[in-house]
Write an enzyme that holds these catalytic residues in place. Structure first.
Site, short mmCIF file in Angstrom:
data_model
loop_
_atom_site.label_atom_id
_atom_site.label_comp_id
_atom_site.label_asym_id
_atom_site.label_seq_id
_atom_site.Cartn_x
_atom_site.Cartn_y
_atom_site.Cartn_z
N HIS A 17 -3.67 2.57 1.23
CA HIS A 17 -2.54 2.97 2.09
C HIS A 17 -3.03 3.26 3.52
O HIS A 17 -2.43 2.83 4.50
CB HIS A 17 -1.89 4.25 1.57
CG HIS A 17 -1.21 4.14 0.24
ND1 HIS A 17 -1.47 5.02 -0.79
CD2 HIS A 17 -0.28 3.29 -0.23
CE1 HIS A 17 -0.72 4.71 -1.83
NE2 HIS A 17 0.00 3.66 -1.54
N LYS A 41 11.37 9.46 -10.96
CA LYS A 41 9.95 9.13 -11.07
C LYS A 41 9.15 10.42 -11.08
O LYS A 41 9.22 11.20 -10.14
CB LYS A 41 9.55 8.26 -9.87
CG LYS A 41 8.52 7.20 -10.17
CD LYS A 41 8.42 6.26 -8.96
CE LYS A 41 7.20 5.40 -8.99
NZ LYS A 41 7.14 4.54 -7.78
N ARG A 90 -1.26 -6.26 -2.53
CA ARG A 90 -2.61 -6.37 -3.09
C ARG A 90 -2.84 -7.66 -3.85
O ARG A 90 -3.94 -8.19 -3.86
CB ARG A 90 -2.85 -5.21 -4.07
CG ARG A 90 -3.12 -3.91 -3.42
CD ARG A 90 -2.95 -2.78 -4.39
NE ARG A 90 -1.55 -2.61 -4.74
CZ ARG A 90 -1.05 -1.59 -5.41
NH1 ARG A 90 -1.85 -0.65 -5.85
NH2 ARG A 90 0.23 -1.50 -5.66
N SER A 128 -2.58 4.31 -6.73
CA SER A 128 -2.37 5.74 -6.99
C SER A 128 -2.37 6.01 -8.48
O SER A 128 -2.83 7.06 -8.94
CB SER A 128 -1.05 6.21 -6.38
OG SER A 128 -1.06 6.03 -4.98
P1 ADP Z 1 5.81 2.54 -4.16
O1 ADP Z 1 6.14 3.49 -5.28
O2 ADP Z 1 6.93 2.38 -3.17
O3 ADP Z 1 5.22 1.22 -4.57
P2 ADP Z 1 3.17 3.31 -3.29
O4 ADP Z 1 2.79 4.62 -2.73
O5 ADP Z 1 2.58 2.92 -4.59
O6 ADP Z 1 4.74 3.35 -3.35
O7 ADP Z 1 2.87 2.15 -2.25
C1 ADP Z 1 3.40 2.11 -0.95
C2 ADP Z 1 3.03 0.79 -0.28
O8 ADP Z 1 1.61 0.66 -0.18
C3 ADP Z 1 3.48 -0.46 -1.06
O9 ADP Z 1 3.84 -1.46 -0.13
C4 ADP Z 1 2.26 -0.85 -1.83
O10 ADP Z 1 2.27 -2.22 -2.17
C5 ADP Z 1 1.19 -0.53 -0.82
N1 ADP Z 1 -0.12 -0.28 -1.43
C6 ADP Z 1 -0.42 0.48 -2.50
N2 ADP Z 1 -1.73 0.47 -2.77
C7 ADP Z 1 -2.30 -0.34 -1.84
C8 ADP Z 1 -3.64 -0.80 -1.60
N3 ADP Z 1 -4.66 -0.42 -2.37
N4 ADP Z 1 -3.84 -1.62 -0.54
C9 ADP Z 1 -2.80 -2.01 0.22
N5 ADP Z 1 -1.52 -1.64 0.03
C10 ADP Z 1 -1.26 -0.81 -0.98
#
Ligand code: ADP
Length: 154
Positions: A17, A41, A90, A128
């Site tokens: 992120h 969630k 990803r 996450s």
């Molecule tokens: P959500 O529940 O909306 O998917 P996340 O916190 O999991 O929320 O992810 C927010 C954004 O960050 C999404 O666009 C997700 O694809 C992206 N993301 C999550 N992990 C990574 C990573 N390791 N590298 C790049 N982008 C990521």
């Protein structure tokens, strides 16, 4: 002003992120990292903890602010006058998901542009969900999250 919203659960924020936000800095005047409040969630960290960790990670970046929101991401973007929705991808399953969401967003809000950045290879296996799994089992997450998260967990 080019304002982007980077929405997510950030439960917790990972190096993936963080990298997306930092790489997007030259593209926008302002980036709002927006923690979505989703009542269905279950999350490990409270909203307060998530916001605190995000603020710590981006404290040296004046263009970045942290907020939380309830409801549709696109409605939050409209409220903030943001013309861009930033997301990270990803792998192919992220791609499928993000393209569906982006297309629906386009139908509902034609002026909002989704901007996708592809993750760096070294971060592509970080999620996450995996970080939470490791934490439950008292493992070491230092290779996956920014230092601010480690400080918070200690
Ligand atoms: P959500 O529940 O909306 O998917 P996340 O916190 O999991 O929320 O992810 C927010 C954004 O960050 C999404 O666009 C997700 O694809 C992206 N993301 C999550 N992990 C990574 C990573 N390791 N590298 C790049 N982008 C990521």
């Amino acid at each position: 002003m080019r304002i982007a919203v980077f929405p997510g659960s950030f439960d917790p924020i990972t190096l993936g992120h963080e990298d997306i936000v930092k790489r997007a800095l030259p593209l926008f005047d302002e980036i709002i990292v927006a923690v979505g409040v989703n009542s269905t969630k279950k999350s490990r960290f409270s909203l307060e903890q998530k916001v605190k960790m995000l603020n710590a990670v981006f404290s040296d970046f004046p263009k970045v602010s942290v907020q939380s929101f309830e409801g549709l991401t696109a409605d939050f973007c409209a409220k903030e006058d943001a013309g861009f929705l930033l997301r990270g991808v990803r792998n192919s399953s992220d791609f499928e998901y993000e393209s569906t969401i982006a297309q629906m967003t386009k139908k509902l809000y034609s002026s909002l542009e989704t901007v996708i950045l592809f993750t760096k290879e070294e971060y592509s296996s970080i999620s996450s969900t995996v970080v939470r799994e490791i934490l439950v089992n008292n493992g070491d997450v230092s290779a996956f999250v920014p230092n601010a998260v480690l400080d918070h967990i200690k």
